[in-house]
Design a protein around this motif. Structure first.
Motif, PDB file in Angstrom:
ATOM      1  N   HIS A   1       1.359   5.610   5.632  1.00  0.00           N
ATOM      2  CA  HIS A   1      -0.075   5.302   6.280  1.00  0.00           C
ATOM      3  C   HIS A   1      -0.097   3.936   6.495  1.00  0.00           C
ATOM      4  CE1 HIS A   1      -1.241   9.347   5.501  1.00  0.00           C
ATOM      5  NE2 HIS A   1      -1.007   9.383   4.345  1.00  0.00           N
ATOM      6  N   ILE A   2       1.153   3.102   6.221  1.00  0.00           N
ATOM      7  CA  ILE A   2       0.904   1.589   6.892  1.00  0.00           C
ATOM      8  C   ILE A   2       1.810   1.526   8.213  1.00  0.00           C
ATOM      9  CG2 ILE A   2       1.523  -0.677   5.737  1.00  0.00           C
ATOM     10  CD1 ILE A   2       0.765   0.510   3.276  1.00  0.00           C
TER      11      ILE A   2
ATOM     12  N   ASN B   1      -3.908  -1.533  13.499  1.00  0.00           N
ATOM     13  CA  ASN B   1      -4.924  -0.576  13.485  1.00  0.00           C
ATOM     14  C   ASN B   1      -5.746  -0.537  12.299  1.00  0.00           C
ATOM     15  OD1 ASN B   1      -4.608   0.372  15.936  1.00  0.00           O
ATOM     16  ND2 ASN B   1      -3.336   1.946  15.303  1.00  0.00           N
ATOM     17  N   GLU B   2      -5.788  -1.686  11.457  1.00  0.00           N
ATOM     18  CA  GLU B   2      -6.598  -1.663  10.384  1.00  0.00           C
ATOM     19  C   GLU B   2      -7.736  -2.774  10.585  1.00  0.00           C
ATOM     20  OE1 GLU B   2      -4.903  -1.905   6.624  1.00  0.00           O
ATOM     21  OE2 GLU B   2      -3.458  -0.397   7.121  1.00  0.00           O
TER      22      GLU B   2
ATOM     23  N   GLU C   1      -7.977  11.014  -0.060  1.00  0.00           N
ATOM     24  CA  GLU C   1      -8.879   9.892   0.300  1.00  0.00           C
ATOM     25  C   GLU C   1     -10.561  10.174   0.569  1.00  0.00           C
ATOM     26  OE1 GLU C   1      -6.019  10.861   1.540  1.00  0.00           O
ATOM     27  OE2 GLU C   1      -4.410   9.250   1.625  1.00  0.00           O
TER      28      GLU C   1
ATOM     29  N   LEU D   1       7.012   3.521  -3.635  1.00  0.00           N
ATOM     30  CA  LEU D   1       7.932   2.365  -4.490  1.00  0.00           C
ATOM     31  C   LEU D   1       7.760   2.232  -5.882  1.00  0.00           C
ATOM     32  CD1 LEU D   1       7.260   0.541  -1.225  1.00  0.00           C
ATOM     33  CD2 LEU D   1       9.405   0.074  -2.168  1.00  0.00           C
TER      34      LEU D   1
ATOM     35  N   GLU E   1       6.277   3.534   4.873  1.00  0.00           N
ATOM     36  CA  GLU E   1       5.197   3.935   4.360  1.00  0.00           C
ATOM     37  C   GLU E   1       4.390   4.739   5.296  1.00  0.00           C
ATOM     38  OE1 GLU E   1       3.576   1.862   0.868  1.00  0.00           O
ATOM     39  OE2 GLU E   1       4.629  -0.071   1.745  1.00  0.00           O
TER      40      GLU E   1
END
Lengths: 300, 187
Positions: free
Chosen positions: A43-44, A83-84, A169, A198, A41
């Motif tokens: 952005h994950i 990085n979150e 976003e 998904l 994914e």
């Protein structure tokens, strides 16, 4: 760090979540956290671990269980996303996911309504939630707002204009999210297809994915969708995500081949991920995620 | 080189070649979407503040900042003069770039002067400074307002609240982070 009162409250909440699903006939499962391949994914970003990855979500494993014959399953587990970190994010956090066959995203919205009402009763809050300045009435039905409507109502540009300008976003965070779930919870639904790698696309509109997010007082709580069960289309979408990951200079890891093979046998289903720590923020009236977990990394 | 993931309160970054300090920072990431770093920044050159949202692939240079120990010499209208005692080099900083520091600067005080591109742009004063009280009204006995402090003026012209027993000519210690009275200094 949580004090004894906080520890008890968090434990009571998680036990109530478990009771809700067990009472509804769900099977509790526990799938591996350390995995050789994960869903790509864009952005994950996963945390690499000794040649493997720590899971970013138990999604692929749980869908493989559906393919193997399970029909209603839930899991409360740790997930890791690199990085979150912020007042609503932790790199290591606790996720609730549930999946059921013969259901779609509208059924999951009803599940959310029932779950939150059950939890509010169990936690002694009646049918209302107080979070900071916000008071949320949980009486159903909750607001259902499509992404396109949300943008035209609250943002200075349409969803398509925002996508074209790579501002989706920014517009969502600055203008739309703060207005959602005020007074009562909001389901923001029907996402642009490229934002649901998904998720199943709508049969009458291939630009829209059958995906939704639940918001309470501007806080994003859960992400659910009708599952994509076509292995050919899923492989194609994964390939696109892998390209985006490579374009960003990261290694997408190996394609999850065993998952794609099992998808052949997976019946129509719907699945959802709900952040337990965010849920605890609501029920413990905490303004930051740091206040609802035993320790944050900065305490070491 | 910094990336957006390094952003946090107090970080000094360079944008378009100029130094900025991050004064407020919020991480946002709508589900499955790209991460956003909502940042409030203040220019270290002119003090102007603005907000900007960055994305994870944004990168920043470190600003070329240098700190040097210098002595405050004197002020003339809005010009404040400092000297490097090791080489007698002098610099002038305008009052508007000194912020709250002007409340605490007395002749010969040793301070840290911040340079950007060989230009003095600001000063950091010691955390605690001792200043002489130049004006203190005697405490009005029978004050019924219930207040247990009174205002005094110190040698720099700064006015602050102190306990009633502080008199003209006393030296008092002040916390420069808050501007609060700490204690009376015995000579």
């Amino acid at each position: 760090m949580l004090d004894i009162g906080g520890l008890r409250k968090r434990a009571a909440l998680i036990q109530a979540v478990r009771r809700f699903f067990l009472d509804s006939g769900y099977l509790e499962v526990d799938t591996p956290i350390l995995l050789p391949s994960i869903a790509p994914e864009a952005h994950i970003e996963p945390v690499p671990a000794d040649g493997f990855f720590l899971q970013t979500s138990p999604e692929l494993c749980m869908k493989r269980l559906l393919a193997a014959g399970a029909d209603k399953i839930f899991q409360i587990t740790r997930c890791f996303r690199r990085n979150e970190r912020g007042s609503r994010h932790l790199t290591e956090f606790t996720m609730l996911e549930w999946y059921r066959t013969a259901a779609d995203y509208h059924d999951l919205m009803v599940d959310c309504e029932n779950l939150l009402q059950f939890l509010a009763q169990a936690m002694g809050g009646g049918n209302c939630l107080t979070w900071g300045e916000s008071r949320i009435n949980l009486t159903t039905p909750w607001e259902r707002l499509s992404v396109a409507e949300g943008f035209s109502r609250y943002a200075p540009m349409t969803v398509n204009a925002a996508l074209a300008a790579d501002m989706f976003e920014v517009m969502l965070v600055e203008y739309v999210e703060p207005r959602l779930g005020q007074g009562r919870p909001t389901f923001l639904y029907d996402y642009p297809a490229e934002l649901g790698a998904l998720a199943r696309l709508k049969h009458d509109d291939s630009k829209i994915a059958e995906r939704f997010e639940l918001y309470i007082a501007g806080l994003e709580l859960a992400n659910g969708f009708s599952e994509l069960v076509d292995p050919v289309e899923q492989r194609q979408r994964f390939a696109e995500e892998r390209q985006r990951i490579q374009a960003a200079g990261r290694d997408p890891g190996p394609m999850p081949e065993k998952f794609l093979a099992d998808l052949e046998r997976m019946p129509p289903a719907a699945g959802i991920a709900l952040g337990i720590d965010r849920l605890a923020m609501l029920f413990m009236n905490a303004s930051t995620i740091d206040e609802v977990v035993t320790f944050v990394p900065e305490e070491f | 080189m910094y990336t957006a993931a390094d952003l946090r309160k107090g970080l000094k970054i360079s944008i378009d070649g100029e130094p900025y300090i991050v004064t407020d920072f919020q991480f946002a990431k709508p589900g499955k979407g790209q991460a956003l770093y909502r940042t409030k920044m203040r220019s270290m050159l002119n003090g102007n503040s603005f907000e900007r949202t960055f994305r994870s692939n944004d990168k920043f240079e470190r600003p070329a900042l240098e700190e040097r120990k210098m002595q405050f010499l004197y002020s003339q209208v809005d010009e404040f003069h400092f000297m490097d005692v090791s080489n007698y080099e002098q610099v002038v900083i305008m009052k508007e770039n000194l912020g709250d520091c002007v409340k605490y600067l007395v002749d010969n005080m040793e301070v840290d002067v911040l340079f950007f591109d060989n230009r003095a742009i600001g000063v950091t004063v010691p955390m605690f400074v001792a200043l002489t009280v130049t004006k203190a009204d005697p405490w009005a006995k029978g004050d019924t307002t219930g207040s247990d402090t009174k205002p005094v003026t110190v040698e720099t012209g700064f006015v602050l609240q102190v306990p009633p027993f502080v008199n003209e000519g006393d030296k008092i210690q002040i916390d420069t982070r808050t501007g609060d009275y700490l204690t009376r200094v015995k000579e």
